[in-house]
Write an enzyme that holds these catalytic residues in place. Sequence first.
Site, PDB file in Angstrom:
ATOM      1  N   GLU A  23       0.795  -1.321   0.067  1.00 30.60           N
ATOM      2  CA  GLU A  23       0.300   0.153   0.397  1.00 30.60           C
ATOM      3  C   GLU A  23       0.559   1.361   0.227  1.00 30.60           C
ATOM      4  O   GLU A  23       1.177   2.261   0.868  1.00 30.60           O
ATOM      5  CB  GLU A  23      -0.718   0.471   1.149  1.00 30.60           C
ATOM      6  CG  GLU A  23      -2.217  -0.639   1.088  1.00 30.60           C
ATOM      7  CD  GLU A  23      -3.408  -0.638  -0.015  1.00 30.60           C
ATOM      8  OE1 GLU A  23      -3.070  -0.016  -0.658  1.00 30.60           O
ATOM      9  OE2 GLU A  23      -4.058  -1.859  -0.196  1.00 30.60           O
ATOM     10  N   GLU A  57      -4.238 -10.372  -0.635  1.00 30.80           N
ATOM     11  CA  GLU A  57      -5.523 -10.724   0.745  1.00 30.80           C
ATOM     12  C   GLU A  57      -6.460 -10.770   0.087  1.00 30.80           C
ATOM     13  O   GLU A  57      -7.012 -10.329  -0.937  1.00 30.80           O
ATOM     14  CB  GLU A  57      -4.940  -8.790   1.462  1.00 30.80           C
ATOM     15  CG  GLU A  57      -3.767  -8.741   1.812  1.00 30.80           C
ATOM     16  CD  GLU A  57      -3.051  -7.210   2.385  1.00 30.80           C
ATOM     17  OE1 GLU A  57      -5.349  -6.870   2.972  1.00 30.80           O
ATOM     18  OE2 GLU A  57      -2.494  -6.366   2.830  1.00 30.80           O
TER      19      GLU A  57
END
Length: 990
Positions: free
Chosen positions: A430, A507
Amino acid sequence: MVVSMVANADTAPGIDAALTNLVPWQGPVAPRAHLHTDAPTLDLSGTWRFQLVDSPFDAPEGFFDPGFDDTDFVNLAVPSMWQMTDPAGEAPFGRPAYLNVNYPIPVPASDEDIVVPNENPTGCYRHTFQVSETFTNADRVLLRFEGVDSFARVWLNGVELGWTKGSRLTSEFDVTAQLRPGRNVLAVAVSQWSDGTFLEDQDMWRMSGIFRKVTLLARPQGGIDDLFVHASWEDGAAKITIDGPDGATVAIPELGVTTTCNTEVTVPDAQPWTAETPRLYDTTVSTGSETVSLRIGFRTVAIDGDVIIVNGHKVVFRGVNRHEWDPHTGRTLDEETMRADLELMKRHGVNAIRTSHYPPDARFLDLCDEYGVWVLLECDLETHGFEWGGWDGNPTGDDRWYDCLLNRVQRTVERDKNHPSIIGWSMGNESHCGEGIRLMNDWVKHRDPSRFTHYEGDHAHTISDVWTVMYPRMEWVEAVRDRTVMPGAEPVPQTGRELGLPFFMCEFAHAMGNGPGELADYEERCFDPHFHRDRMHGGFIWEWIDHGIDTGRGYAYGGDFGEVLHDRNFVCDGLVMPDRTPSPGLLEFTATMGAVRIEVDGSRLRAGDGITVINRLDFADLSDLEFVWQLVDDGKVTDEGVLDIGALPAHQSWTGSVPVPDEISDRMVVVVEARLVEDTIWAQAGHVVTRASGLLIPEPLPRPCPPASSHPRRDGSGWVLGPARFDRRGRLVELGGNGIVTPVLDLFRALIDNDRASSLARNNIGGSALAAGLDRLVHTTVSVREEGDDLVVVTRSAAAAARDSMTTTWSWQAVQVDEGSEGIHLDLHVEPHGHWPAMLGRIGVTMGLPDEWSTVSWFGLGPTENYPDSQHAATWGRWNSDVASLQTPYVMPQENGLRQGVHELTITGPDGGLHVAADGGWPAFAVRPWTSKALFSADHTWDLEPDGHTWLTLDALSAPLGSTSCGPMPIMSHRLYARPVDLSLTLSLI
Ligand code: IPT
């Protein structure tokens, strides 16, 4: 290079200068592998002297001088995180703070210098230690820090050695010139905030300190500073080359290999290393002055087209994202805890770990090699908080930061490059994408072409070797698999290159609170269950452990420590509870995603194909398992045996059956367990790897009870019917003389995390439920009438201000349950009126029973809790428990404890109790010592107090779990919207 003004302030010379200069470190030697050496080492862990000040400006003058009087300092264990000292009590060193995406400090804009607050908690550490001449006579001596969060400036005997950033990365200072024989004084100033903070915005507790080991290493002349092992396995041939000092001897005694560094040799008869067969070979590399011990695994990782292959076979990741966590010590872990993680993972069928989002303690990777897991090793990098500013000034796209980024990835790769378990390098998490990521990736590919590279944020797909996503919708993943057009609402950038890359979900299935659900659906639709050898490589559940902090009376989460900003319980989203108790979600993972899958269809046993065993491993056969079956009749084992499936090879399945008696009943179950034949390092012989069960009669049978002679009888206070008494509104208020809280229609569940809106949740299921008033229904009796033998009560349930309603018809009839004893039968019909846009938590009834009725026995799915989209880990059978044990203590209280498929249930106390038989359909039940509303209102487990009733809920239909707290909505077929339902029950007294 921009240098902040604050960093140049001279108020506290030598402490703050480098905090924000965008230079990664000054002083440490070049990064290298952690090697196990016979050269002397000294572990400096222990009790150090410590003083915490509010700011680097406040560090005691000259605290680093050996002669400084540190009587004002206190003792602190090293390694440790200082905020974990009594965090819920005195908290002498401040308290932990939990944030997900937000930075804990102000964020610089792109046209500004980088600054961090002057209020910057700074720990001044002093440690006095003795060394022998072994060290002072060494050619060189290094001082190794394995983890300091976030900035450290280091002095030995009053001489400054330099400073370092990169909290989860190793730094080694050369202390040869400063080390003295006898007494030495090491001093370290650790500041919580530095420019490194902007690269470390991981979703976790923000805490500080020297939290990993500190070691002194004597380096002999002519020693081995670094090695790079290249041990491959291709076409059945093992080869090894170890880059190292010319002339150093390499020996692998078990394989009879003796060679030298920098020479490639082919090794006959070596077994390959895989996560399933983690074969390691003890190896030494020696020069005259030093011997290093390695454990080598031969394996080759490659990308063949769009498939990741290891040793020629495609691998599928049944993985988890793992943060380092302990509820007492934070991110300081001991080896026992690391082993506990791996043992739990292996026992539950986890085969892969993404080290989210930083390199773990180095010892953990030795253990990964030993236990056998695929590791996606991630660099210590996340800059998520720049997203709120449109990524303006984001470090991965701003060349001021590139040295820091490169330094981080170099330290990551150099430290861990010799582990066979590591099959890919991840640049971080991220952090958006920019040239900085490309530079990191280029460096890694150049340094280590033997592994694939990963960075999920490479949305243009021009950098990484693999294509990965987070929390996708299943339909979308199927489109990736089938190479069809991506469905509607979530267009992905299709730049072209990604269509030729291997794919996995780095994820998915957000394990927050009660959940994740839908794991069986993910497995079936998003993995490669049918071995197509396609690009589908599975994924990594988010995440392994709940990061709750033990307060002595329960677990704390974000906001419990007075944080200015926090993200509540979003930090409790793991498959294991903070104390590593497996959650029901982990059990479901095992049953659905574990590599050994058993499927039982009890109705096909006679036909000979009722049991299927699938070996979803990619390499190994199942000869280490024994498949034991049992025929169980209402809890009693009536027959058992072992399935003769042989050594089922990888990717193969076996189908067969077991003998079935002539007479069968609807309480007969066949259970099949896969048990370990021999002890392994992760479990003992007999450990059940997975289990499945099936009913011999898988459909509900009607079990009508003969009507009793009683008819509804009016009396002054209402009606009497068999053992039941109803009030004038037709509400059941007494059973066999026991007062009960009348059953009412129940549509509400104490919102689970997946129902709740959050900054990352893509829904507000719970918001709609609360708006619809599911938690505050008003129940109105519309009519009560006698109809033959029945008492028929019609109620209307709706919330204040709402128009949508449910009409429930309760038809009660006295029935004969046993000889001479009467029960009462209920036929319930629920009919919605109106639009009912909200998803419902359940459609069922809830009633309050005497609290001394607290022993529960049922025939149905158990013993673990189960929900419509999370029921593979549950087994059909007869289960016994007490009310307290039927509660799952999720860190943030929420709906839990449902058990489905109830044929029959008793809730009893010392003097009898209630028997509930289901006829016509199998409801789910939950029993609680508090109401759903109390469960919903509680913020912590310690807020819940038994209220004097045993609350029994029986659901005709129950809502799924999903993983919407950070994922897509439940798939349409699982969602529970208003619809007509029926429920048939017989209640009797014991
Ligand atoms: C994703 C993060 O990568 C992870 O660290 C964690 O925060 C997770 O979310 C939520 O628990 S990022 C998100 C934008 C999906």
